[in-house]
Write a protein that holds these residues in place. Structure first.
Motif, mmCIF file in Angstrom:
data_model
loop_
_atom_site.group_PDB
_atom_site.id
_atom_site.type_symbol
_atom_site.label_atom_id
_atom_site.label_comp_id
_atom_site.label_asym_id
_atom_site.label_seq_id
_atom_site.Cartn_x
_atom_site.Cartn_y
_atom_site.Cartn_z
ATOM 1 N N PRO A 294 -3.660 7.162 -2.780
ATOM 2 C CA PRO A 294 -3.210 5.851 -2.284
ATOM 3 C C PRO A 294 -3.405 4.795 -3.366
ATOM 4 N N GLU B 116 -12.921 3.191 4.210
ATOM 5 C CA GLU B 116 -12.271 2.721 5.437
ATOM 6 C C GLU B 116 -12.208 3.839 6.470
ATOM 7 N N GLN B 117 -11.870 5.054 6.004
ATOM 8 C CA GLN B 117 -11.810 6.203 6.919
ATOM 9 C C GLN B 117 -13.186 6.508 7.494
ATOM 10 N N ASN C 17 -6.467 3.186 -4.917
ATOM 11 C CA ASN C 17 -7.077 2.694 -3.674
ATOM 12 C C ASN C 17 -7.845 3.785 -2.937
ATOM 13 N N SER C 18 -8.134 4.900 -3.616
ATOM 14 C CA SER C 18 -8.745 6.058 -2.962
ATOM 15 C C SER C 18 -10.120 5.742 -2.400
ATOM 16 N N GLU D 52 0.884 -1.171 0.000
ATOM 17 C CA GLU D 52 0.000 0.000 0.000
ATOM 18 C C GLU D 52 0.915 1.212 0.000
ATOM 19 N N THR E 70 1.726 5.426 -1.574
ATOM 20 C CA THR E 70 1.160 6.684 -2.049
ATOM 21 C C THR E 70 1.878 7.089 -3.332
ATOM 22 N N ARG F 93 -11.525 2.812 -1.563
ATOM 23 C CA ARG F 93 -11.490 1.920 -0.398
ATOM 24 C C ARG F 93 -10.973 2.641 0.834
ATOM 25 N N LYS F 94 -9.936 3.482 0.653
ATOM 26 C CA LYS F 94 -9.399 4.232 1.780
ATOM 27 C C LYS F 94 -10.437 5.191 2.349
ATOM 28 N N ARG F 95 -11.204 5.824 1.425
ATOM 29 C CA ARG F 95 -12.223 6.762 1.881
ATOM 30 C C ARG F 95 -13.314 6.034 2.675
#
Length: 560
Positions: free
Chosen positions: A126, A158-159, A151-152, A114, A116, A154-156
């Motif tokens: 990401p 997840e956040q 991966n933006s 993972e 950036t 999924r990260k969003r």
């Protein structure tokens, strides 16, 4: 004259179609905008940069091919951190940069990171990047293949999920803190109600029959209100995930004997017979001893409360393979209809008993069920209308503990000897800012000829009195103005003049974590309000026995 055979053309035509199809697939992959494909030579210099990589990173292929490494487009701090982690993991020096990212891949281990990505315009996003080593037909390393996806999203998500979890945890903590605070505030007046009622009940002269009935009603209502407070507090702690349980081997024979002793008087008062089956062999279950007793006592009280006059309660233990035991509590009550069984473990649902003569909240069984589940067990019920119900709990069996230490504690109802004439009286210091609580303990202690009470309304005064008068025992409230009871106890422990004095906490803070925090801080014992007179007397006797084995550095001084 020659003829062309269709059979001869078929393999060539089929092979051509397969090649065209494979070429189309390769072209589609290389030109896909959904993921980046970057290939490097064995030195890590970019040789292939597909349309997806151009789309994601903003570079044209001719700007990077034969010019840069993939790690030039990654966050350098992440690359350096990855290099250090790999160096520690494999105990091998690894240079930072692309060499770190390609280190495992070069050894035939595909790795996924993972990372950036840094775009041409300086923006970041990401990505999940897979790195694979490329080798020729002879097995020699010729380069690396990096396939990356944005991966933006999924990260969003997840956040957002983490924020939602944090908000829920904060709400749970706030709810638990509120209920804990309310528990404290309710216990403080209850302490005076139940404490003085116990004194009047056992006082001299004895109350008249009419007064005795009134006192009994006060005590019955007070203890019931305390039970309600405890159940609500337990439910809040369970729902917030803040209830801590121990897992230890618990002897079933001992627990059942203790439970029987606690409910037998109520069963006799209601004319309910009780039968406890004997275990042929000692059996141990893995559980929290205190909470297992709470579960069984709740089931036993319900079996007694909702039984018929002259009925009976039977407790049995049966092995349930593999490796479990079922504890069953059978009653001869009215039984439950299927519709009632479906609602049995719902909070505040009393199954139509709200207008009946029995008190209840509908919380006890809910707490019981959740405690059983937290201890890794199962709970259930079988019921036949007009015949009765069987509530059962299944717990995992475990081995007996390595060593069993038998205590030498005296029974709680053992008579306390009167002090002989001329025997010096012990001094008890009570640090308490509530006048009603102070008066209650003063009246309790006044019944003992071997003790005198010294009161202090705040911690600072209590610390000074402890230094001057050297009491044998100190009772300490926790929520005091200025210095808290815990801080005051620590000050007393740190002072050689008072360090030897046993300090007993006496507080309305009854949440298990508060009790454990107090014991961990160094209190000799931790009692909760409302005061149970016999429990307080036992705690004082135990502290006095300890005080007799220690001696303070200063002579005792009579309080003025």
């Amino acid at each position: 004259m020659s003829e062309t055979s269709p059979r001869a053309e078929a393999p060539e035509t089929g092979q051509s179609k397969a090649l065209l199809k494979a070429g189309a697939l390769q072209n589609a992959i290389l030109n896909s905008a959904n993921f980046s494909i970057i290939a490097t030579d064995d030195k890590g210099i970019i040789q292939l940069f597909n349309v997806g990589a151009e789309f994601m990173l903003g570079y044209r292929a001719d700007e990077v091919i034969n010019r840069v490494r993939p790690s030039d487009m990654h966050d350098p701090m992440e690359v350096r951190a990855r290099a250090m982690a790999l160096s520690l993991e494999l105990d091998t020096p690894i240079a930072p940069g692309f060499e770190a990212l390609a280190f495992k891949a070069s050894r035939g281990i595909e790795d996924i990171y993972e990372l950036t990505y840094i775009c041409k315009d300086g923006s970041r996003f990401p990505a999940i990047v897979s790195i694979t080593a490329l080798r020729d037909d002879y097995g020699d390393l010729i380069g690396y293949l990096l396939i990356g996806t944005d991966n933006s999203v999924r990260k969003r998500v997840e956040q957002q999920l983490n924020e939602a979890v944090a908000a829920a945890e904060k709400a749970n903590r706030a709810k638990t803190d509120f209920i804990s605070s309310m528990s404290h505030e309710l216990r403080t007046p209850l302490n005076a109600i139940l404490g003085f009622a116990q004194l009047v009940e056992s006082g001299t002269p004895e109350p008249t029959p009419t007064q005795k009935r009134s006192i009994d009603q006060i005590l019955k209502a007070g203890w019931y209100l305390l039970e309600l407070i405890n159940e609500i507090l337990d439910l809040a702690l369970i729902e917030s995930g803040m209830l801590s349980l121990s897992g230890e081997p618990v002897a079933l024979t001992e627990v059942l004997a203790e439970c029987r002793a606690m409910v037998e008087q109520q069963a006799q008062q209601r004319g309910i017979g009780m039968v406890f089956a004997r275990l042929e062999l000692p059996r141990y279950v893995r559980a929290d001893r205190t909470r297992l007793k709470q579960v069984l006592i709740n089931l036993l009280f319900n079996a007694i409360k909702y039984n018929q006059p002259g009925g009976h309660v039977t407790v049995a233990c049966t092995l349930r393979p593999p490796g479990a035991v079922r504890i069953s509590v059978r009653d001869t009550g009215p039984g439950l209809e299927p519709a009632q069984l479906a609602q049995l473990f719902q909070p505040f649902n009393r199954l139509g008993q709200e207008s009946g003569g029995e008190e209840g909240t509908g919380i006890g069984l809910v707490v019981t069920q959740r405690l059983v589940h937290l201890m890794g067990g199962e709970i259930g019920v079988d019921s036949t209308p007009g015949v009765g119900s069987v509530f059962w709990v299944e717990m995992a069996l475990t081995e007996a503990p390595q060593a069993v230490v038998l205590g030498d504690a005296l029974p709680t109802d053992a008579p306390r000897p009167e002090a002989h004439p001329g025997t010096p009286r012990h001094t008890l210091l009570y640090v308490e800012d509530n006048p009603a609580n102070l008066e209650l303990v003063e009246q309790i202690v006044a019944r003992r000829t071997d003790m005198r009470l010294l009161g202090a309304a705040d911690a600072s005064l209590g610390i000074e009195f402890a230094r001057v008068y050297q009491p044998e025992v100190i009772l300490m409230d926790i929520n005091l103005p200025g210095i808290s009871g815990i801080d005051a106890m620590k000050i007393l422990r740190a002072d050689p003049v008072t360090a030897h004095i046993p300090v007993i906490a006496l507080s309305a803070n009854a949440v298990p974590r508060d009790i454990q925090r107090g014991l961990d801080a160094g209190f000799f014992n931790y009692l909760t309000k409302p005061i149970k007179v016999n429990q307080l007397m036992d705690a004082l006797d135990a502290a006095l026995r300890v005080a007799e084995t220690t001696s303070g550095p200063a002579a005792h001084q009579e309080p003025a």
